[in-house]
Design a protein around this motif. Structure first.
Motif, PDB file in Angstrom:
ATOM      1  N   VAL A   8       5.610 -22.751   0.502  1.00 12.55           N
ATOM      2  CA  VAL A   8       5.756 -23.994   1.253  1.00 12.55           C
ATOM      3  C   VAL A   8       6.942 -23.839   2.206  1.00 12.55           C
ATOM      4  N   GLU A   9       6.883 -24.583   3.280  1.00  8.14           N
ATOM      5  CA  GLU A   9       7.994 -24.560   4.244  1.00  8.14           C
ATOM      6  C   GLU A   9       9.241 -25.110   3.565  1.00  8.14           C
ATOM      7  N   PRO A  23       6.023 -12.349   4.577  1.00 12.03           N
ATOM      8  CA  PRO A  23       5.050 -13.009   3.710  1.00 12.03           C
ATOM      9  C   PRO A  23       4.161 -12.027   2.929  1.00 12.03           C
ATOM     10  N   LYS A  24       4.013 -10.830   3.443  1.00  9.86           N
ATOM     11  CA  LYS A  24       3.154  -9.862   2.751  1.00  9.86           C
ATOM     12  C   LYS A  24       3.846  -9.300   1.503  1.00  9.86           C
ATOM     13  N   THR A  25       5.052  -8.769   1.673  1.00  9.47           N
ATOM     14  CA  THR A  25       5.747  -8.222   0.506  1.00  9.47           C
ATOM     15  C   THR A  25       6.183  -9.350  -0.438  1.00  9.47           C
ATOM     16  N   THR A  35      11.670  -2.481   3.818  1.00 12.81           N
ATOM     17  CA  THR A  35      10.912  -3.132   4.889  1.00 12.81           C
ATOM     18  C   THR A  35      11.655  -4.333   5.465  1.00 12.81           C
ATOM     19  N   ILE A  36      12.205  -5.174   4.600  1.00 15.66           N
ATOM     20  CA  ILE A  36      12.894  -6.353   5.156  1.00 15.66           C
ATOM     21  C   ILE A  36      14.180  -5.944   5.863  1.00 15.66           C
ATOM     22  N   MET A  37      14.817  -4.874   5.388  1.00 15.84           N
ATOM     23  CA  MET A  37      16.021  -4.401   6.106  1.00 15.84           C
ATOM     24  C   MET A  37      15.650  -3.947   7.512  1.00 15.84           C
ATOM     25  N   ILE A  74      11.077 -11.154  11.504  1.00  7.72           N
ATOM     26  CA  ILE A  74      11.391 -12.035  10.371  1.00  7.72           C
ATOM     27  C   ILE A  74      10.306 -13.102  10.290  1.00  7.72           C
ATOM     28  N   GLY A  75       9.738 -13.260   9.112  1.00  8.03           N
ATOM     29  CA  GLY A  75       8.704 -14.266   8.920  1.00  8.03           C
ATOM     30  C   GLY A  75       7.298 -13.769   9.197  1.00  8.03           C
ATOM     31  N   THR A  76       7.197 -12.529   9.655  1.00  8.37           N
ATOM     32  CA  THR A  76       5.883 -11.973   9.982  1.00  8.37           C
ATOM     33  C   THR A  76       5.477 -10.977   8.902  1.00  8.37           C
ATOM     34  N   PRO A  77       4.203 -10.993   8.486  1.00  8.06           N
ATOM     35  CA  PRO A  77       3.791 -10.015   7.470  1.00  8.06           C
ATOM     36  C   PRO A  77       3.931  -8.598   8.013  1.00  8.06           C
TER      37      PRO A  77
END
Ligand code: MOS
Length: 733
Positions: free
Chosen positions: A682-683, A626-628, A467-469, A5-8
């Motif tokens: 942004v965060e 972040p990539k998708t 992908t996120i699943m 989670i959070g990784t491309p």
């Protein structure tokens, strides 16, 4: 814990897609498959006087021609044709139901043949006589019958009075034309007939929505129809409701008792849904210091005669900026057209376009930098409901976007910046969208070898859901990403809503977390069965799944591997189903925000506009991938370029018929139109919205983009074009 989670991550379905292994709705083959072709109405309103199918029937290879007169039975009640996302008011369209013609390109006959070419050729031989009635298809015609809907949010203050008392006033009308979705993949459906049971491969954003619709329309039992949509080649809202291709293949399969495929032509897809043309009237009243007294936003949009389709265009205006008074209204002109439907950020894409252009005009009138104006009217509360936001990092979007773009180097004077022979313009706009979340159900099956299969009836319309699943499941179960298989797009899988509204990421992720939690509990129960289990006295809160093991959070030396836990329990798989369950809590507003900065270069002699740079800074909670997610925003920005400069569906009012129903004359951005696009996330930590802090990014990226470009065009040229698209003829007039 979170490592994926959070990784491309690249799309797990990417390989299948680029190699052609991924099968779309029109690519499923069975022996004996018949092919259908639609005959469409040439008139916009009236009825069918006579349909002569004899010539078509004589063509060798034609199996049948279905019409309203010889089709199998269909339901009579409106309720059977309703679906999860269609308008509540009105009667949904019914294909081949009766002799009534309600819009141009309405399907009126279906030719079924041994080959698609034969079907298509024979379709041209169906002779139709019409009783033609006078039609109404022009939103801009005076004297249209107008229906006023309930305001999308209550008014506050006395906006009329506040407006009149304002130091600076801006009032104008902005127009967005009809736009069509135009996904790459044509709408298509393949119905596989198996002794009365049907598997329907359909291009849709919601297999279960379509499945229920087909059951209702054809009075079939749930186990008699299965709807599958493993890959979707773009849809953007056009595939939210069941479209007529699905009903027509089922109709034909039932009539012929054989498998049937229907692929719509690009032209026929202009008889499906679309973004309605909308007239937006904005009135903004401000104090000299750059604060807002009054916001009044009225939208008038088109809909069909048979359904009241509307989304909220206007209430964004008083939610986004601080103003003591505000009022909204939404009106519909009912026309002889197919019903409009959702298109990426429906309502906001159009309404916020108008608001953000109006804000730019107000900034000019106030002699204020347009970014500075937005800081002065910044609101930390949703004033429509008088509640705070779960999170709102829009200020950071402005700050980081401006910095990346170099906004501080802007010369405020229109026509003051040049690059050789071209005028240069810089514009900004804000974006806002809802952060929605729905009940989704997910099933996870974990096997002793450390492999998990995660299944949900949702779709992946190209957004990256597969992908996120996989990422969320891998993290929740402590497995490597490639130990997770994702199953979706099948009506027999656990229930979900259609993929739309940017709600899938949050909804499915929390269902996965809930199911994974059940799996963890079960594994711990099994692990305790082992004699001398190192976990025998630990509670479920004290363990975590990591590296294929159930391990103590405090002391990871206390662990039991997944394989050993299952061995202790004498099982070889653990399967759990769970749903996301979000509190229906109106104590906070839930929104995503963005700031778009656009640079255009305008050839003064030719009027050609090029969008040379766009920075889109987005605040959308936790970004799962972040990539998708970047790709979502980038795609939205490209569409925003199309909305600003290219896209427009044109109706020949004499015939009530779309003139440019093709890619040659309906312009979309091509590679040459797309230059630099920078996406910033942004965060935005958000502990209120949901446990994982997810908001979704499918739609926010388009909101405001067309306005930023329109504002940049004004800055470059000194010319304000309020009706989209900004074509060169409008700039030269
Ligand atoms: Mo989106 S317009 O909810 O597919």
């Amino acid at each position: 814990m979170a490592s994926y989670i959070g990784t491309p991550a690249s799309r797990i379905d990417g390989h299948a897609k680029v190699t052609g292994e991924a099968k779309y709705a029109a690519e499923f083959n069975v022996p004996g498959l018949a092919h259908a072709s639609v005959v469409s109405s040439a008139i916009a309103k009236g009825s069918i006087a006579r349909l002569d199918t004899s010539e078509a029937m004589r063509v060798e290879g034609v199996i049948d021609v279905l019409t309203w007169q010889n089709r199998p039975p269909m339901a009579r009640a409106d309720s059977a044709y309703r679906d999860d996302v269609g308008p509540e008011d009105g009667s949904p369209f019914r294909p081949l139901y009766d002799d009534k013609i309600m819009f141009s390109r309405q399907p009126i006959a279906l030719v079924v043949a041994e080959e698609p070419e034969i079907a298509r050729s024979a379709a041209s031989l169906v002779r139709v006589d019409y009783n033609e009635d006078e039609h109404l298809t022009d939103l801009f015609r005076r004297g249209n019958k107008i229906v006023t809907l309930k305001a999308p949010a209550p008014p506050r203050g006395n906006p009329g009075k506040a407006y009149a008392a304002s130091d600076v006033r801006h009032e104008a009308e902005y127009v967005i034309p009809i736009e069509h979705h135009n996904p790459m993949e044509l709408f298509a459906s393949t119905a596989i007939w198996d002794d009365g049971k049907l598997t329907v491969y359909d291009k849709t954003q919601g297999v279960q929505n379509v499945q229920r619709y087909l059951c209702n329309v054809f009075a079939m039992k749930p186990n008699e129809v299965r709807v599958v949509s493993l890959f979707v080649g773009g849809a953007f809202g056009a595939g939210l409701r069941p479209q007529f291709e699905a009903a027509l293949v089922v109709l034909a399969a039932r009539a012929l008792k054989r498998s049937v495929r229907l692929v719509l032509t690009r032209q026929q897809m202009y008889g499906l849904s679309y973004r309605p043309a909308t007239i937006e009237r904005l009135a903004l009243g401000a104090k000299r210091a750059g604060t807002l007294n009054a916001v009044m936003h009225e939208a008038t949009a088109m809909t069909s005669k048979h359904e009241d389709y509307a989304r909220d265009d206007t209430a964004w205006s008083g939610r986004l900026y601080k103003s003591a008074s505000a009022a909204y209204s939404h009106r519909l002109a009912k026309l002889d057209v197919p019903s409009p439907g959702d298109m990426r950020a429906p309502g906001a894409a159009t309404g916020v376009y108008a608001l953000e252009c109006a804000m730019d005009e107000l900034a000019v009138a106030l002699k204020l930098d347009p970014l500075e104006l937005r800081y002065r009217v910044y609101s930390d509360r949703d004033q429509n409901n008088d509640v705070p936001f779960t999170s709102k990092q829009l200020r950071e979007c402005y700050r980081q976007g401006a910095e990346a773009f170099g906004w501080d180097k802007r010369n405020p004077e229109p026509r003051a910046m040049r690059d050789g022979s071209e005028l240069v313009g810089w514009g900004i706009a804000t974006g806002i969208w809802d952060a929605l979340q729905m009940k989704f159900t997910v099933r996870i099956a974990l096997t002793a070898n450390g492999h998990a299969e995660v299944a949900c009836g949702t779709s992946d319309i190209g957004t990256g859901t597969y992908t996120i699943m996989a990422q969320v499941t891998a993290d929740m179960l402590g497995l490597p990403l490639d130990s997770v298989t994702v199953k979706l797009g099948d009506s027999t899988l656990p229930q979900s809503q259609v993929e739309g509204g940017s709600w899938t990421a949050a909804s499915v992720s929390h269902a996965i977390a809930a199911a994974a939690d059940k799996i963890k509990k079960e594994l711990l129960r099994l692990a305790k069965k082992a004699p001398d289990s190192p976990l025998r006295s630990v509670k479920v809160e004290e363990v975590t799944l990591v590296d294929g093991k159930l391990a103590g959070k405090r002391d990871a030396r206390h662990f039991v591997s997944i394989a050993d836990a299952m061995r202790s329990g004498a099982v070889d798989r653990v399967e759990m189903e769970s749903s996301s369950d979000f509190k229906d809590d109106s104590s906070h507003a839930r929104n995503t925000h963005s700031a778009t900065f656009a640079e255009v270069k305008v050839d003064e002699e030719l009027g050609v506009v090029r969008v040379t740079r766009v920075v889109n800074a987005v605040a959308a909670g936790r970004i799962l991938n972040p990539k998708t997610a970047s790709s979502q925003i980038m795609g939205s920005v490209v569409w925003g370029i199309g909305m600003a400069l290219h896209e427009e569906t044109l109706i020949d009012q004499a015939f009530g018929r779309i003139m440019n129903a093709n890619f040659a004359e309906y312009h979309v951005p091509v590679n040459a139109d797309v230059q630099e696009i920078k996406v910033i996330f942004v965060e935005e930590p958000d502990e209120i919205i949901n446990p994982l802090g997810i908001k979704g990014v499918g739609e926010i990226g388009i909101v405001g983009v067309a306005a930023a470009i329109a504002n940049a065009v004004y800055h470059a040229t000194g010319k304000r074009v309020r009706d989209l698209p900004i074509t060169l003829d409008k700039l030269m007039r």
